[in-house]
Design a protein around this motif. Structure first.
Motif, PDB file in Angstrom:
ATOM      1  N   HIS A 239     -61.356   5.654  54.776  1.00 16.68           N
ATOM      2  CA  HIS A 239     -60.198   6.284  54.145  1.00 16.68           C
ATOM      3  C   HIS A 239     -59.867   5.725  52.766  1.00 16.68           C
ATOM      4  N   THR A 240     -60.212   4.474  52.486  1.00 17.70           N
ATOM      5  CA  THR A 240     -59.866   3.911  51.177  1.00 17.70           C
ATOM      6  C   THR A 240     -60.598   4.666  50.067  1.00 17.70           C
ATOM      7  N   ALA A 241     -61.918   4.692  50.136  1.00 16.71           N
ATOM      8  CA  ALA A 241     -62.672   5.482  49.164  1.00 16.71           C
ATOM      9  C   ALA A 241     -62.469   6.969  49.414  1.00 16.71           C
ATOM     10  N   GLY A 242     -62.309   7.367  50.689  1.00  8.05           N
ATOM     11  CA  GLY A 242     -62.149   8.777  51.031  1.00  8.05           C
ATOM     12  C   GLY A 242     -60.914   9.392  50.413  1.00  8.05           C
ATOM     13  N   HIS A 243     -59.782   8.703  50.488  1.00 12.80           N
ATOM     14  CA  HIS A 243     -58.556   9.218  49.872  1.00 12.80           C
ATOM     15  C   HIS A 243     -58.731   9.368  48.362  1.00 12.80           C
ATOM     16  N   ALA A 244     -59.437   8.423  47.761  1.00 11.04           N
ATOM     17  CA  ALA A 244     -59.676   8.500  46.318  1.00 11.04           C
ATOM     18  C   ALA A 244     -60.543   9.709  45.972  1.00 11.04           C
ATOM     19  N   VAL A 245     -61.606   9.909  46.737  1.00  8.88           N
ATOM     20  CA  VAL A 245     -62.491  11.048  46.515  1.00  8.88           C
ATOM     21  C   VAL A 245     -61.736  12.353  46.719  1.00  8.88           C
ATOM     22  N   GLU A 246     -60.898  12.399  47.747  1.00 14.95           N
ATOM     23  CA  GLU A 246     -60.112  13.602  48.029  1.00 14.95           C
ATOM     24  C   GLU A 246     -59.185  13.938  46.863  1.00 14.95           C
ATOM     25  N   LYS A 247     -58.496  12.928  46.345  1.00 11.36           N
ATOM     26  CA  LYS A 247     -57.571  13.153  45.229  1.00 11.36           C
ATOM     27  C   LYS A 247     -58.329  13.531  43.961  1.00 11.36           C
ATOM     28  N   LEU A 248     -59.468  12.867  43.711  1.00 10.15           N
ATOM     29  CA  LEU A 248     -60.250  13.175  42.513  1.00 10.15           C
ATOM     30  C   LEU A 248     -60.805  14.589  42.537  1.00 10.15           C
ATOM     31  N   SER A 249     -61.008  15.137  43.722  1.00  6.77           N
ATOM     32  CA  SER A 249     -61.494  16.518  43.839  1.00  6.77           C
ATOM     33  C   SER A 249     -60.360  17.531  43.690  1.00  6.77           C
ATOM     34  N   CYS A 250     -59.143  17.023  43.438  1.00  4.45           N
ATOM     35  CA  CYS A 250     -57.934  17.869  43.408  1.00  4.45           C
ATOM     36  C   CYS A 250     -57.771  18.601  44.734  1.00  4.45           C
ATOM     37  N   TYR A 251     -58.175  17.911  45.816  1.00  6.18           N
ATOM     38  CA  TYR A 251     -58.074  18.387  47.196  1.00  6.18           C
ATOM     39  C   TYR A 251     -58.919  19.636  47.473  1.00  6.18           C
ATOM     40  N   SER A 252     -59.943  19.844  46.627  1.00  7.93           N
ATOM     41  CA  SER A 252     -60.905  20.902  46.947  1.00  7.93           C
ATOM     42  C   SER A 252     -61.807  20.454  48.099  1.00  7.93           C
ATOM     43  N   LEU A 253     -61.986  19.136  48.255  1.00 14.35           N
ATOM     44  CA  LEU A 253     -62.660  18.589  49.425  1.00 14.35           C
ATOM     45  C   LEU A 253     -61.656  18.481  50.561  1.00 14.35           C
ATOM     46  N   THR A 254     -62.055  18.822  51.772  1.00 17.13           N
ATOM     47  CA  THR A 254     -61.175  18.621  52.916  1.00 17.13           C
ATOM     48  C   THR A 254     -61.020  17.118  53.171  1.00 17.13           C
ATOM     49  N   HIS A 255     -59.986  16.779  53.914  1.00 20.81           N
ATOM     50  CA  HIS A 255     -59.780  15.375  54.275  1.00 20.81           C
ATOM     51  C   HIS A 255     -60.997  14.831  55.015  1.00 20.81           C
ATOM     52  N   GLY A 256     -61.526  15.616  55.945  1.00 21.70           N
ATOM     53  CA  GLY A 256     -62.682  15.161  56.721  1.00 21.70           C
ATOM     54  C   GLY A 256     -63.909  14.946  55.859  1.00 21.70           C
ATOM     55  N   ALA A 257     -64.146  15.860  54.922  1.00 16.78           N
ATOM     56  CA  ALA A 257     -65.292  15.712  54.024  1.00 16.78           C
ATOM     57  C   ALA A 257     -65.155  14.450  53.184  1.00 16.78           C
ATOM     58  N   ALA A 258     -63.940  14.184  52.714  1.00 17.60           N
ATOM     59  CA  ALA A 258     -63.701  12.980  51.909  1.00 17.60           C
ATOM     60  C   ALA A 258     -63.875  11.715  52.737  1.00 17.60           C
ATOM     61  N   VAL A 259     -63.406  11.731  53.981  1.00 15.32           N
ATOM     62  CA  VAL A 259     -63.575  10.571  54.861  1.00 15.32           C
ATOM     63  C   VAL A 259     -65.051  10.349  55.170  1.00 15.32           C
ATOM     64  N   ALA A 260     -65.803  11.440  55.345  1.00 11.45           N
ATOM     65  CA  ALA A 260     -67.244  11.312  55.583  1.00 11.45           C
ATOM     66  C   ALA A 260     -67.913  10.584  54.419  1.00 11.45           C
TER      67      ALA A 260
END
Length: 348
Positions: A239-260
């Motif tokens: 979730h640490t890197a995942g939340h960052a990736v999710e936010k950087l994608s402007c939430y175009s990535l789903t939460h699950g995809a970002a956590v993956a």
């Protein structure tokens, strides 16, 4: 129907089964006398399940009002939260009434936060309609909204009175939404259940058992560390890197995809920095791809670090990472932010 009992600061049951949504009122009567019930949902879920839940509640003697906001992570903000509070006040809800969170993780998080804070706290129940919410956010009492600086930065611990999980609702999810949930399922396997991980690999586990197994894992951890001071932080794997990736994608990535993606990043850190006792990344990537999840992103280490440094897991100049040693075993590692920056550079 499967039942998991949670013994946290508030005791409650998690009911898991097929076609149980129409019995919502009956199940609620077991924990709450008839009162006013405010159903909080989103516009997409409302079109699918609001009538069923409303009818069941009213047949059991509850008087209902409902509020629906636009579907999606973008609605999990302070404006929607304020609108829900105003709706509850205008509807003259009292502390003896109840909030019904009907929907996915966004609905559960924001409705739960409203329940935790309106009139200084009132009862609520969770009715997760996504696999992701069923195995993760609906259980454990974490409620929150997002701020501009990051996800879940304003929230409260507030346990539900009941969780009703009708696995038939997962049938309306598209492949992207279903895979989002499996990211959290896989996370549970990596944290502490190598048998779950193996059974996901060979396909020998059905959906109801999958949900029950994940709920029990989370239940056991929450009972030992309800307020996230130690062991519960293991549930933040990826979730640490995942939340960052999710936010950087402007939430175009789903939460699950970002956590993956976050899990892959931290598994590479584990291997390249000497924490892992066995090879993890190759097996993890294969399972994530089996369930339609991404394993890499186009963001730079500097971009990920910049957002991660505002994560709620940062304490001063340090951050606590969840590091997998092997499939089924993870540890918490507190390190300086400067070290985490180097780790990201080595892994991404």
């Amino acid at each position: 129907m499967r039942t998991v009992e949670v013994n946290a600061s508030k005791k409650y049951k998690v009911l898991i089964g097929e076609g149980i949504l129409g019995n919502t009122g009956k199940y609620l009567l077991e924990v709450k006398s008839p009162c006013r019930a405010a159903i909080i949902t989103d516009d997409k879920v409302a079109s699918l399940y609001l009538d069923t839940v409303r009818k069941s509640l009213e047949e059991s003697g509850f008087k209902t009002v409902d509020f629906a906001f636009p579907n999606g992570e973008a609605s999990k903000n302070i404006d929607t939260y304020a609108s829900i509070l105003e709706f509850l006040a205008d509807s003259k809800l009292s502390r003896t009434d109840i909030i019904v969170a009907l929907g996915g993780g966004v609905v559960g998080d924001i409705a739960g936060f409203a329940a935790a804070t309106f009139l200084r706290g009132m009862d609520f129940i969770q009715i997760p309609t996504t696999l992701l919410a069923a195995v993760d956010s609906s259980v454990g009492g974490k409620t929150a909204i997002d701020l501009d600086s990051g996800k879940n930065l304003a929230g409260a611990f507030h346990q539900p009175s009941l969780v009703i999980c009708d696995t038939n609702t997962f049938g309306t999810l598209d492949d992207r939404q279903l895979s989002c949930g499996y990211a959290e399922v896989i996370k549970h396997g990596v944290i502490c259940d190598k048998e779950l991980f193996s059974r996901l690999e060979d396909g020998s586990i059905d959906l109801s058992e999958t949900v029950e197994r994940c709920v029990k894992i989370k239940r056991d951890i929450v009972e030992r560390d309800e307020f996230d001071n130690g062991e519960r932080r293991l549930l933040n794997l990826g979730h640490t890197a995942g939340h960052a990736v999710e936010k950087l994608s402007c939430y175009s990535l789903t939460h699950g995809a970002a956590v993956a993606i976050g899990m892959v990043i931290v598994s590479k850190i584990a291997e390249r920095c000497g924490y892992a006792s066995e090879s993890i990344t190759e097996r993890l990537c294969a399972l994530l791809e089996k369930y339609g999840l991404p394993t890499e992103c186009g963001m730079t280490p500097d971009e990920i670090f910049s957002v991660s440094s505002s994560d709620k897991k940062v304490e001063g100049a340090s951050i606590t990472l969840v590091i997998p040693e092997k499939i089924g075993s993870c540890v918490l590692v507190k390190c300086p932010l400067s070290d985490y920056e180097k780790m990201l550079s080595a892994a991404v």
